[in-house]
Write an enzyme that holds these catalytic residues in place. Structure first.
Site, PDB file in Angstrom:
ATOM      1  N   THR A  53      54.058   5.266  47.374  1.00 40.84           N
ATOM      2  CA  THR A  53      54.883   4.101  47.662  1.00 40.84           C
ATOM      3  C   THR A  53      55.096   3.312  46.361  1.00 40.84           C
ATOM      4  OG1 THR A  53      52.927   2.898  48.386  1.00 40.84           O
ATOM      5  CG2 THR A  53      54.225   3.981  50.100  1.00 40.84           C
ATOM      6  N   THR A  55      54.929   0.033  44.849  1.00 37.91           N
ATOM      7  CA  THR A  55      53.930  -0.794  44.156  1.00 37.91           C
ATOM      8  C   THR A  55      52.654  -0.004  43.903  1.00 37.91           C
ATOM      9  OG1 THR A  55      54.845  -2.812  45.117  1.00 37.91           O
ATOM     10  CG2 THR A  55      52.585  -2.935  44.273  1.00 37.91           C
ATOM     11  N   CYS A  56      52.267   0.805  44.871  1.00 39.51           N
ATOM     12  CA  CYS A  56      51.037   1.594  44.743  1.00 39.51           C
ATOM     13  C   CYS A  56      51.120   2.557  43.564  1.00 39.51           C
ATOM     14  CB  CYS A  56      50.776   2.352  46.042  1.00 39.51           C
ATOM     15  SG  CYS A  56      50.707   1.296  47.506  1.00 39.51           S
ATOM     16  N   SER A  57      52.273   3.208  43.407  1.00 31.30           N
ATOM     17  CA  SER A  57      52.452   4.199  42.344  1.00 31.30           C
ATOM     18  C   SER A  57      52.766   3.584  40.986  1.00 31.30           C
ATOM     19  CB  SER A  57      53.582   5.165  42.708  1.00 31.30           C
ATOM     20  OG  SER A  57      53.212   5.963  43.803  1.00 31.30           O
ATOM     21  N   VAL A  61      47.597   1.982  41.234  1.00 31.20           N
ATOM     22  CA  VAL A  61      46.804   3.086  40.675  1.00 31.20           C
ATOM     23  C   VAL A  61      46.803   3.037  39.144  1.00 31.20           C
ATOM     24  CG1 VAL A  61      46.553   5.595  40.504  1.00 31.20           C
ATOM     25  CG2 VAL A  61      47.079   4.554  42.723  1.00 31.20           C
TER      26      VAL A  61
END
Length: 167
Positions: A53, A55-57, A61
């Site tokens: 997703t 923001t996550c990517s 992370v």
């Protein structure tokens, strides 16, 4: 009830895609009991709504990969990324994010642990099912010492830099 600082983390099973066979771990998905993983260790873990997703990517992370050396210098034994995805997805995402040797990509495919923590996020109306709230925690020998839970749609307190300041 949502977990809080001072609480012991509940037990559940998380899965991890193992790339290289070692004693006790075969190549592919392996299951681990949280109680075994946290025993006697300092874990800095962060959870997010989903693999791959935006923001996550793009931010979450990478912040932990970028600050890995500073995290280890604080005495942290392991860094985990937990998401309500299966081990295959988490493994593929970890390869794409180049986390090898830094962040353990832990799948909570049925949201068992996420629900036990009281940190589930209902995204059914958006077609994503039950996911995890975005948060980060510092866990010492199974006890939550720091917990930063994000507000809806936020990414302000669960990044690696914020957690480094807190531990």
């Amino acid at each position: 009830m949502t977990i809080k600082v001072g609480d012991r983390v509940p037990d559940a099973t998380l899965t991890e895609f193992i790339e290289t066979e070692t004693a006790g771990c075969t190549v592919g998905p392996n299951s681990f009991k949280v109680s075994d993983l946290v025993k006697g260790k300092k874990i800095l873990m962060f959870a997010l709504p989903g693999a791959f997703t935006p923001t996550c990517s793009a931010k979450h992370v990478p912040s932990y990969v970028e600050h890995f050396d500073a995290i280890k210098a604080k005495g942290v034994d392991e860094v985990w990324c937990v998401s309500v995805n299966d081990a295959f997805v988490m493994g593929a995402w970890g390869r794409e994010q180049k986390v090898a040797g830094k962040v353990r990509m832990m799948g909570d495919g049925s949201a068992e642990w996420t629900k036990a923590l009281g940190l589930e996020l209902d995204l059914i109306a958006r077609g994503m099912g039950v996911r995890s709230t975005r948060y980060a925690a510092y866990i010492v020998d199974g006890v939550v010492k720091v917990l930063h839970v994000e507000g809806p749609g936020k990414y302000e307190v669960s990044d690696a830099a914020s957690m480094l300041k807190a531990i």
